[in-house]
Design a protein around this motif. Structure first.
Motif, PDB file in Angstrom:
ATOM      1  N   GLY A 225      -0.272   0.295  -1.760  1.00  0.00           N
ATOM      2  CA  GLY A 225       0.927  -0.088  -2.494  1.00  0.00           C
ATOM      3  C   GLY A 225       2.129   0.709  -2.037  1.00  0.00           C
ATOM      4  O   GLY A 225       2.039   1.565  -1.153  1.00  0.00           O
ATOM      5  N   GLY A 226       3.280   0.411  -2.667  1.00  0.00           N
ATOM      6  CA  GLY A 226       4.509   1.127  -2.359  1.00  0.00           C
ATOM      7  C   GLY A 226       5.383   0.444  -1.345  1.00  0.00           C
ATOM      8  O   GLY A 226       6.470   0.929  -1.034  1.00  0.00           O
ATOM      9  N   ALA A 227       4.928  -0.678  -0.777  1.00  0.00           N
ATOM     10  CA  ALA A 227       5.727  -1.397   0.218  1.00  0.00           C
ATOM     11  C   ALA A 227       5.226  -2.833   0.276  1.00  0.00           C
ATOM     12  O   ALA A 227       4.162  -3.167  -0.253  1.00  0.00           O
ATOM     13  CB  ALA A 227       5.624  -0.741   1.590  1.00  0.00           C
ATOM     14  N   ALA A 228       6.005  -3.684   0.927  1.00  0.00           N
ATOM     15  CA  ALA A 228       5.607  -5.072   1.138  1.00  0.00           C
ATOM     16  C   ALA A 228       5.071  -5.200   2.551  1.00  0.00           C
ATOM     17  O   ALA A 228       5.824  -5.377   3.501  1.00  0.00           O
ATOM     18  CB  ALA A 228       6.802  -6.009   0.928  1.00  0.00           C
ATOM     19  N   ALA A 229       3.750  -5.064   2.691  1.00  0.00           N
ATOM     20  CA  ALA A 229       3.141  -5.123   4.017  1.00  0.00           C
ATOM     21  C   ALA A 229       1.655  -5.377   3.868  1.00  0.00           C
ATOM     22  O   ALA A 229       1.040  -5.023   2.855  1.00  0.00           O
ATOM     23  CB  ALA A 229       3.374  -3.818   4.774  1.00  0.00           C
ATOM     24  N   ARG A 230       1.063  -5.965   4.896  1.00  0.00           N
ATOM     25  CA  ARG A 230      -0.371  -6.217   4.909  1.00  0.00           C
ATOM     26  C   ARG A 230      -1.086  -4.969   5.426  1.00  0.00           C
ATOM     27  O   ARG A 230      -0.706  -4.419   6.458  1.00  0.00           O
ATOM     28  CB  ARG A 230      -0.663  -7.420   5.802  1.00  0.00           C
ATOM     29  N   PRO A 231      -2.132  -4.519   4.747  1.00  0.00           N
ATOM     30  CA  PRO A 231      -2.787  -3.270   5.144  1.00  0.00           C
ATOM     31  C   PRO A 231      -3.903  -3.490   6.172  1.00  0.00           C
ATOM     32  O   PRO A 231      -4.396  -4.602   6.371  1.00  0.00           O
ATOM     33  CB  PRO A 231      -3.381  -2.774   3.831  1.00  0.00           C
ATOM     34  N   GLU A 241     -17.761   1.236  -0.129  1.00  0.00           N
ATOM     35  CA  GLU A 241     -16.542   0.597  -0.640  1.00  0.00           C
ATOM     36  C   GLU A 241     -15.496   0.474   0.457  1.00  0.00           C
ATOM     37  O   GLU A 241     -15.438   1.282   1.380  1.00  0.00           O
ATOM     38  CB  GLU A 241     -15.969   1.401  -1.818  1.00  0.00           C
ATOM     39  N   ASP A 242     -14.700  -0.564   0.327  1.00  0.00           N
ATOM     40  CA  ASP A 242     -13.587  -0.755   1.237  1.00  0.00           C
ATOM     41  C   ASP A 242     -12.434   0.166   0.852  1.00  0.00           C
ATOM     42  O   ASP A 242     -12.198   0.427  -0.338  1.00  0.00           O
ATOM     43  CB  ASP A 242     -13.088  -2.203   1.204  1.00  0.00           C
ATOM     44  N   LEU A 243     -11.744   0.663   1.862  1.00  0.00           N
ATOM     45  CA  LEU A 243     -10.553   1.475   1.669  1.00  0.00           C
ATOM     46  C   LEU A 243      -9.446   0.914   2.553  1.00  0.00           C
ATOM     47  O   LEU A 243      -9.702   0.172   3.501  1.00  0.00           O
ATOM     48  CB  LEU A 243     -10.832   2.936   2.035  1.00  0.00           C
ATOM     49  N   PHE A 244      -8.207   1.306   2.230  1.00  0.00           N
ATOM     50  CA  PHE A 244      -7.054   0.825   2.971  1.00  0.00           C
ATOM     51  C   PHE A 244      -6.341   2.003   3.636  1.00  0.00           C
ATOM     52  O   PHE A 244      -6.200   3.070   3.034  1.00  0.00           O
ATOM     53  CB  PHE A 244      -6.068   0.115   2.038  1.00  0.00           C
ATOM     54  N   LEU A 245      -5.914   1.816   4.872  1.00  0.00           N
ATOM     55  CA  LEU A 245      -4.993   2.771   5.467  1.00  0.00           C
ATOM     56  C   LEU A 245      -3.646   2.585   4.804  1.00  0.00           C
ATOM     57  O   LEU A 245      -3.164   1.459   4.655  1.00  0.00           O
ATOM     58  CB  LEU A 245      -4.868   2.539   6.980  1.00  0.00           C
ATOM     59  N   GLY A 268       4.682  11.633   7.707  1.00  0.00           N
ATOM     60  CA  GLY A 268       3.352  11.300   8.200  1.00  0.00           C
ATOM     61  C   GLY A 268       3.264   9.866   8.667  1.00  0.00           C
ATOM     62  O   GLY A 268       4.254   9.138   8.702  1.00  0.00           O
ATOM     63  N   ARG A 269       2.048   9.465   9.003  1.00  0.00           N
ATOM     64  CA  ARG A 269       1.798   8.139   9.549  1.00  0.00           C
ATOM     65  C   ARG A 269       1.542   7.119   8.451  1.00  0.00           C
ATOM     66  O   ARG A 269       0.816   7.385   7.487  1.00  0.00           O
ATOM     67  CB  ARG A 269       0.583   8.162  10.466  1.00  0.00           C
ATOM     68  N   ASP A 270       2.159   5.958   8.594  1.00  0.00           N
ATOM     69  CA  ASP A 270       1.830   4.765   7.828  1.00  0.00           C
ATOM     70  C   ASP A 270       1.227   3.743   8.778  1.00  0.00           C
ATOM     71  O   ASP A 270       1.453   3.802   9.993  1.00  0.00           O
ATOM     72  CB  ASP A 270       3.074   4.165   7.166  1.00  0.00           C
ATOM     73  N   PHE A 271       0.503   2.761   8.205  1.00  0.00           N
ATOM     74  CA  PHE A 271      -0.191   1.759   9.004  1.00  0.00           C
ATOM     75  C   PHE A 271       0.039   0.394   8.371  1.00  0.00           C
ATOM     76  O   PHE A 271      -0.320   0.185   7.204  1.00  0.00           O
ATOM     77  CB  PHE A 271      -1.691   2.074   9.055  1.00  0.00           C
ATOM     78  N   ARG A 272       0.631  -0.524   9.124  1.00  0.00           N
ATOM     79  CA  ARG A 272       0.907  -1.853   8.589  1.00  0.00           C
ATOM     80  C   ARG A 272       0.408  -2.898   9.575  1.00  0.00           C
ATOM     81  O   ARG A 272       0.754  -2.864  10.757  1.00  0.00           O
ATOM     82  CB  ARG A 272       2.397  -2.015   8.288  1.00  0.00           C
ATOM     83  N   ASN A 273      -0.386  -3.820   9.048  1.00  0.00           N
ATOM     84  CA  ASN A 273      -1.038  -4.831   9.871  1.00  0.00           C
ATOM     85  C   ASN A 273      -0.087  -6.010  10.049  1.00  0.00           C
ATOM     86  O   ASN A 273      -0.275  -7.086   9.485  1.00  0.00           O
ATOM     87  CB  ASN A 273      -2.341  -5.271   9.176  1.00  0.00           C
ATOM     88  N   GLU A 274       0.949  -5.742  10.848  1.00  0.00           N
ATOM     89  CA  GLU A 274       2.009  -6.735  11.020  1.00  0.00           C
ATOM     90  C   GLU A 274       2.335  -6.878  12.491  1.00  0.00           C
ATOM     91  O   GLU A 274       1.714  -6.251  13.350  1.00  0.00           O
ATOM     92  CB  GLU A 274       3.257  -6.308  10.232  1.00  0.00           C
ATOM     93  N   GLY A 275       3.306  -7.710  12.798  1.00  0.00           N
ATOM     94  CA  GLY A 275       3.650  -7.995  14.179  1.00  0.00           C
ATOM     95  C   GLY A 275       4.192  -6.784  14.923  1.00  0.00           C
ATOM     96  O   GLY A 275       4.684  -5.825  14.329  1.00  0.00           O
TER      97      GLY A 275
END
Length: 518
Positions: A225-231, A241-245, A268-275
């Motif tokens: 959470g905290g942003a509009a992006a696919r994880p 259990e599944d976890l998200f970057l 630090g690093r963020d990770f977004r599964n986007e283009g």
């Protein structure tokens, strides 16, 4: 599997000859008394105030042991010259057969020690007849034999002063894939990353002076959470259990305000599964901060002072050049609402189109915009009116304020039912950062989560999962606060005049090559 080419095979043959001579190609120990930069500075200090004759005598007593990669070799019978390089600089080695063991000099003369190898050299400082500072070598040893020669970069200056690079390493994608070689042969590239690290240091210095505490929050999160992006999704085998970057630090940082800290930040690093694009990479560096007892206007004040301070520390000025534009980063920056920006640049008042259907029709008829099914009113305002048609003209630093509520789930209302106290700031036609006057009413926040769930389905980039633990934290009481997030990579692009994010990431993400492409 690697197969040596002709040049590599020649070097392997030389390596075998060295072994046969009893030369250790990769010794365990190394000696160094001075970096090359330190040796140069020592020479300047020794010569200071002396005439030529006295300086020559003084240098002859300065003993050094230096190390570096060989960048140039010139063998002239009984005398040879080398240039070696380390991170601090480049220095010439003066090698004369009469000054050193004959078997050592033979290694140079027979070209068994060559360009790209690492060596250690011991001797005394001197200047050649041409006046070039050198080390008069008494002995040297091989530190590392380079099997593959570094790529050759050829630079050609055009009539207009521009420089064209060509040669075997002019392919930009190859340079990204082999960043280690790119750094080794391109001083300009090394300088970009020095400035990147200076940017991070200056950012930390500023935040500490402002009274912020640097913290660390989880990279692996059970709810993103905290942003509009696919994880990106991963799986913890033992826990099953599944976890998200993480896509943002926001919700964990704001929990710390509940815990009693007044001002916190994280880099630090963020990770977004986007283009992937010239300004997007799947992993990137963010800086976020949250400060109690302020709002988005107070955050604007901090932002413009911080960026100006960093620019001055890194470039020496608050005026920079990016992509041919001279940009003044000194405060104060221009401030305008998103509605005012659209009116000023496009002559449109989007409030004349108060629902998604009418706004979509206007965008299609006037601009030929491609509207995705289900796009909300606020997303069309931000992505199309602002993103597609206004952003490209925002060259000088500009705060764009008061965003639509349906794309801003964590910000307080402005007082009307459609907008919230949020800003993004733009420099050189790039969106650089984002800020809210943060919601601290847990009941309103829960309502926003539910509204976002209704607007955006599972898998949508704007999906905002309900985080019950975050709501629990809010119910304990959260002070009013202003929050901020900025892409560090884009700031480095700005300060180094680099026009793609790949040029400021040491290891940008690249599509995997197949065996046939490698």
């Amino acid at each position: 599997m690697w197969q040596p080419n002709k040049l590599e095979q020649e070097r392997l043959d030389k390596a075998q000859r060295l072994r046969e001579l009893g030369i250790e190609l990769y010794p365990r120990r190394v000696e160094r008394s001075h970096t090359l930069g330190e040796a140069i500075a020592l020479a300047e200090e020794t010569e200071n105030g002396l005439d030529a004759e006295a300086a020559e005598a003084a240098l002859a007593n300065v003993e050094v042991t230096v190390t570096g990669r060989i960048r140039r070799v010139n063998v002239k019978g009984g005398v040879s010259f080398m240039h070696i390089e380390d991170e601090s600089g480049r220095l010439q080695l003066f090698l004369r057969r009469n000054d050193m063991p004959e078997d050592q000099y033979a290694l140079v003369k027979d070209k068994l020690i060559e360009v790209d190898d690492f060596i250690q050299a011991h001797g005394y400082l001197m200047r050649t007849r041409a006046g070039e500072l050198s080390v008069k070598v008494g002995d040297f040893r091989l530190l590392s034999k380079a099997v593959s020669p570094l790529p050759v970069i050829k630079k050609q200056v055009q009539d207009d002063g521009t420089v064209i690079e060509h040669g075997e390493f002019s392919d930009v994608e190859l340079r990204y894939r082999q960043r280690y070689a790119d750094l080794a042969v391109n001083e300009d590239v090394r300088d970009v990353f020095r400035k990147r690290f200076q940017t991070l240091r200056a950012m930390r210095d500023f935040m500490e002076a402002e009274g912020f505490l640097e913290v660390e929050t989880p990279v692996l999160q059970p709810i993103y959470g905290g942003a509009a992006a696919r994880p990106f999704v991963t799986h913890h085998n033992q826990l099953g259990e599944d976890l998200f970057l993480r896509i943002s630090f926001e919700l964990y940082l704001k929990r710390l305000l509940v815990g009693g800290y007044d001002a916190v930040y994280e880099i630090g690093r963020d990770f977004r599964n986007e283009g992937v694009s010239w300004k997007h990479n799947p992993e990137f560096t963010m800086m976020e901060f949250y400060k109690a007892y302020t709002d988005y206007r107070g955050v604007m004040d901090i932002t413009e002072r911080m960026v100006a301070y960093i620019a001055e520390q890194v470039t020496g000025s608050t005026t920079i050049t990016f992509n041919g534009h001279e940009i003044n980063l000194a405060p104060p920056w221009k401030r305008m609402t998103i509605r005012e920006a659209v009116q000023e640049h496009l002559g449109i008042d989007y409030m004349d189109y108060p629902d998604a259907e009418s706004l979509a029709v206007m965008l299609q008829e006037r601009f030929g915009a491609q509207i995705k099914p289900g796009e909300t009113w606020g997303r069309m305002v931000v992505e199309h009116l602002l993103g597609d048609y206004v952003e490209k003209d925002l060259i000088q630093p500009t705060f764009i304020m008061d965003y639509p509520k349906d794309v801003s789930p964590f910000a307080k209302d402005t007082g009307d039912s459609l907008h919230v106290e949020r800003f993004e700031f733009f420099i050189a036609a790039m969106e650089m950062g984002n800020s809210f006057t943060e919601l601290n009413d847990p009941l309103v926040q829960q309502e926003r989560f539910e509204q976002m769930a209704a607007l955006y389905g599972t898998g949508d980039d704007d999906e905002t999962p309900l985080d019950e633990d975050y709501l629990r934290a809010m119910r304990y009481g959260m002070p009013p606060n202003g929050g901020f997030g900025m892409g560090v990579d884009r700031l480095v692009m700005l300060l180094t005049d680099q026009h793609t994010i790949r040029d400021v990431l040491l290891y940008p993400h690249m599509r995997q090559l197949t065996d046939g492409q490698a």
